[in-house]
Scaffold this motif. Structure first.
Motif, PDB file in Angstrom:
ATOM      1  N   ARG A  71      27.995   1.751  38.300  1.00  0.00           N
ATOM      2  CA  ARG A  71      26.677   1.860  37.668  1.00  0.00           C
ATOM      3  C   ARG A  71      25.757   0.736  38.111  1.00  0.00           C
ATOM      4  NH1 ARG A  71      25.803   3.094  31.711  1.00  0.00           N
ATOM      5  NH2 ARG A  71      23.875   3.798  32.702  1.00  0.00           N
ATOM      6  N   GLN A  72      24.624   1.128  38.643  1.00  0.00           N
ATOM      7  CA  GLN A  72      23.522   0.219  38.947  1.00  0.00           C
ATOM      8  C   GLN A  72      22.257   0.866  38.390  1.00  0.00           C
ATOM      9  OE1 GLN A  72      26.752  -0.093  41.594  1.00  0.00           O
ATOM     10  NE2 GLN A  72      25.290   1.520  41.842  1.00  0.00           N
ATOM     11  N   ALA A  73      21.148   0.171  38.510  1.00  0.00           N
ATOM     12  CA  ALA A  73      19.885   0.711  37.992  1.00  0.00           C
ATOM     13  C   ALA A  73      19.514   2.024  38.665  1.00  0.00           C
ATOM     14  CB  ALA A  73      18.766  -0.306  38.180  1.00  0.00           C
ATOM     15  N   ASP A  74      19.965   2.205  39.936  1.00  0.00           N
ATOM     16  CA  ASP A  74      19.574   3.410  40.666  1.00  0.00           C
ATOM     17  C   ASP A  74      20.754   4.329  40.977  1.00  0.00           C
ATOM     18  OD1 ASP A  74      20.779   1.710  42.439  1.00  0.00           O
ATOM     19  OD2 ASP A  74      19.253   1.880  44.006  1.00  0.00           O
ATOM     20  N   SER A  75      21.805   4.273  40.146  1.00  0.00           N
ATOM     21  CA  SER A  75      22.975   5.130  40.381  1.00  0.00           C
ATOM     22  C   SER A  75      22.877   6.423  39.576  1.00  0.00           C
ATOM     23  CB  SER A  75      24.258   4.382  40.010  1.00  0.00           C
ATOM     24  OG  SER A  75      24.256   4.014  38.633  1.00  0.00           O
ATOM     25  N   HIS A  76      21.693   7.032  39.548  1.00  0.00           N
ATOM     26  CA  HIS A  76      21.454   8.170  38.677  1.00  0.00           C
ATOM     27  C   HIS A  76      22.266   9.405  39.040  1.00  0.00           C
ATOM     28  CE1 HIS A  76      18.219   7.749  41.706  1.00  0.00           C
ATOM     29  NE2 HIS A  76      18.437   9.020  41.920  1.00  0.00           N
ATOM     30  N   HIS A  77      22.594   9.586  40.305  1.00  0.00           N
ATOM     31  CA  HIS A  77      23.378  10.770  40.675  1.00  0.00           C
ATOM     32  C   HIS A  77      24.803  10.663  40.135  1.00  0.00           C
ATOM     33  CE1 HIS A  77      20.333  12.694  43.050  1.00  0.00           C
ATOM     34  NE2 HIS A  77      20.156  11.617  43.788  1.00  0.00           N
ATOM     35  N   PHE A  78      25.413   9.487  40.288  1.00  0.00           N
ATOM     36  CA  PHE A  78      26.751   9.319  39.730  1.00  0.00           C
ATOM     37  C   PHE A  78      26.708   9.451  38.212  1.00  0.00           C
ATOM     38  CE2 PHE A  78      29.701   6.613  37.455  1.00  0.00           C
ATOM     39  CZ  PHE A  78      30.905   7.186  37.825  1.00  0.00           C
ATOM     40  N   ASP A  79      25.742   8.811  37.573  1.00  0.00           N
ATOM     41  CA  ASP A  79      25.642   8.848  36.117  1.00  0.00           C
ATOM     42  C   ASP A  79      25.599  10.288  35.610  1.00  0.00           C
ATOM     43  OD1 ASP A  79      25.610   6.133  36.141  1.00  0.00           O
ATOM     44  OD2 ASP A  79      23.538   5.897  35.489  1.00  0.00           O
ATOM     45  N   ALA A  80      24.766  11.107  36.238  1.00  0.00           N
ATOM     46  CA  ALA A  80      24.620  12.495  35.800  1.00  0.00           C
ATOM     47  C   ALA A  80      25.925  13.275  35.978  1.00  0.00           C
ATOM     48  CB  ALA A  80      23.487  13.166  36.571  1.00  0.00           C
ATOM     49  N   LEU A  81      26.583  13.073  37.107  1.00  0.00           N
ATOM     50  CA  LEU A  81      27.840  13.786  37.362  1.00  0.00           C
ATOM     51  C   LEU A  81      28.928  13.353  36.392  1.00  0.00           C
ATOM     52  CD1 LEU A  81      27.845  13.616  41.267  1.00  0.00           C
ATOM     53  CD2 LEU A  81      27.597  15.691  39.885  1.00  0.00           C
ATOM     54  N   TYR A  82      29.005  12.059  36.137  1.00  0.00           N
ATOM     55  CA  TYR A  82      30.067  11.546  35.269  1.00  0.00           C
ATOM     56  C   TYR A  82      29.864  12.014  33.824  1.00  0.00           C
ATOM     57  CZ  TYR A  82      33.500   8.341  33.295  1.00  0.00           C
ATOM     58  OH  TYR A  82      34.579   7.831  32.636  1.00  0.00           O
ATOM     59  N   ARG A  83      28.642  11.954  33.356  1.00  0.00           N
ATOM     60  CA  ARG A  83      28.351  12.386  31.982  1.00  0.00           C
ATOM     61  C   ARG A  83      28.597  13.880  31.799  1.00  0.00           C
ATOM     62  NH1 ARG A  83      25.586   8.388  29.141  1.00  0.00           N
ATOM     63  NH2 ARG A  83      24.786   6.685  30.460  1.00  0.00           N
ATOM     64  N   ALA A  84      28.450  14.633  32.887  1.00  0.00           N
ATOM     65  CA  ALA A  84      28.684  16.073  32.821  1.00  0.00           C
ATOM     66  C   ALA A  84      30.145  16.441  33.057  1.00  0.00           C
ATOM     67  CB  ALA A  84      27.805  16.785  33.844  1.00  0.00           C
ATOM     68  N   GLY A  85      30.986  15.442  33.308  1.00  0.00           N
ATOM     69  CA  GLY A  85      32.397  15.693  33.561  1.00  0.00           C
ATOM     70  C   GLY A  85      32.670  16.338  34.899  1.00  0.00           C
ATOM     71  N   GLU A  86      31.781  16.116  35.859  1.00  0.00           N
ATOM     72  CA  GLU A  86      31.904  16.759  37.170  1.00  0.00           C
ATOM     73  C   GLU A  86      32.448  15.841  38.249  1.00  0.00           C
ATOM     74  OE1 GLU A  86      27.957  18.257  37.846  1.00  0.00           O
ATOM     75  OE2 GLU A  86      28.355  20.086  36.704  1.00  0.00           O
ATOM     76  N   ILE A  87      32.810  14.627  37.875  1.00  0.00           N
ATOM     77  CA  ILE A  87      33.416  13.713  38.840  1.00  0.00           C
ATOM     78  C   ILE A  87      34.392  12.808  38.110  1.00  0.00           C
ATOM     79  CG2 ILE A  87      31.642  11.901  38.622  1.00  0.00           C
ATOM     80  CD1 ILE A  87      31.904  11.466  41.661  1.00  0.00           C
ATOM     81  N   GLU A  88      35.498  12.505  38.773  1.00  0.00           N
ATOM     82  CA  GLU A  88      36.515  11.618  38.217  1.00  0.00           C
ATOM     83  C   GLU A  88      36.279  10.203  38.746  1.00  0.00           C
ATOM     84  OE1 GLU A  88      41.397  11.007  38.361  1.00  0.00           O
ATOM     85  OE2 GLU A  88      40.489  12.875  39.105  1.00  0.00           O
ATOM     86  N   LEU A  89      36.445   9.216  37.881  1.00  0.00           N
ATOM     87  CA  LEU A  89      36.254   7.815  38.266  1.00  0.00           C
ATOM     88  C   LEU A  89      37.549   7.039  38.090  1.00  0.00           C
ATOM     89  CD1 LEU A  89      34.560   5.223  38.886  1.00  0.00           C
ATOM     90  CD2 LEU A  89      34.073   5.136  36.420  1.00  0.00           C
ATOM     91  N   GLU A  90      37.943   6.323  39.115  1.00  0.00           N
ATOM     92  CA  GLU A  90      38.999   5.327  38.996  1.00  0.00           C
ATOM     93  C   GLU A  90      38.345   3.958  39.187  1.00  0.00           C
ATOM     94  OE1 GLU A  90      43.192   3.804  41.053  1.00  0.00           O
ATOM     95  OE2 GLU A  90      42.472   5.847  41.438  1.00  0.00           O
ATOM     96  N   LEU A  91      38.211   3.241  38.096  1.00  0.00           N
ATOM     97  CA  LEU A  91      37.541   1.945  38.123  1.00  0.00           C
ATOM     98  C   LEU A  91      38.543   0.864  38.503  1.00  0.00           C
ATOM     99  CD1 LEU A  91      34.840   0.505  37.502  1.00  0.00           C
ATOM    100  CD2 LEU A  91      35.673   0.192  35.161  1.00  0.00           C
TER     101      LEU A  91
END
Length: 232
Positions: A80-100
């Motif tokens: 997450r950064q100020a301009d990471s809107h594409h990842f944010d939208a996908l993650y909130r919609a459950g459309e991408i898996e994240l391994e932090l």
């Protein structure tokens, strides 16, 4: 005669298939191989597992790949950064898996893959959600977490100069994850701004030996409105 130079990014990435694990160099936008990412998008490959320090900035490069919904999972340190809107939208919609993965652990897990290390213990992450389900061990009175190496099918990296054998040098911070990713992937594809004559690069300055590079693509610098060049 060994000659790893290919004419275009599209030719270099022609064999990437659905479900591939792809490491992409870059620290934010510094050293990100945008031309290779654009070519990856054009391949149509989907369900990709991407390994990168970030999860895309703005609308170009890795962010553009995410926007096309080609990524099933991303392994990164700073999603997450100020301009990471594409990842944010996908993650909130459950459309991408994240391994932090903490940044130091990410770098070491990639390096371990290239070095043939089966795993390593680190104190980073112990006692947090990041250690959940992982083996822990007390060593000399301190608790550690077992981390596994990250291997990849492809590594897409950006270098400054290379020769036809694939020996590479980098420019300043554009180096970041490139050298260790090159070692951890089955196939490493590098863009360079300059193709050097074989033998003209001082061996003492070679950062990534050609042993770890399979394809090299020359990319022209992008001129700016001020008449200079964008150099990352």
């Amino acid at each position: 005669m060994i000659d790893k130079i290919v004419a275009t990014p599209a030719e270099a990435l022609a064999d990437i298939r659905d479900g591939a694990t792809v490491m992409i160099g870059g620290f934010g936008t510094a050293g990100q191989p945008n031309e290779l990412i654009d070519a990856l998008i054009e391949t149509g490959a989907k369900d990709l597992v991407i390994v990168n320090n970030n999860a895309g900035n703005g609308d170009t490069g890795l962010a553009a790949l995410l926007a096309k919904k080609r990524v099933r999972k991303i392994i990164c340190s700073f999603p997450r950064q100020a301009d990471s809107h594409h990842f944010d939208a996908l993650y909130r919609a459950g459309e991408i898996e994240l391994e932090l993965v903490p940044q130091g652990n990410l770098a070491e897990r990639i390096r371990a893959a290239g070095a043939g290390i089966g795993g390593f213990f680190t104190p980073t992450g112990y006692g947090t959600e990041l250690a959940k389900g992982k083996e822990t061990r007390e060593i000399n009175g301190k608790m550690y977490v077992l981390e596994s190496p990250i291997h990849a099918d492809f590594a897409l990296i950006k270098a400054e100069k290379g020769d036809r054998w694939g020996n590479l040098t980098y420019r300043m911070t554009a180096r970041n994850f490139g050298p260790i990713m090159a070692m951890a992937a089955k196939t490493t594809i590098a863009t360079v701004h300059e193709i050097a004559e074989l033998g003209s690069i001082d061996p003492e300055t070679v950062v990534t030996p050609g042993l770890f590079v399979q394809r090299v693509v020359k990319i022209d610098r992008v001129a700016t409105s001020a008449g200079g060049f964008k150099r990352a």
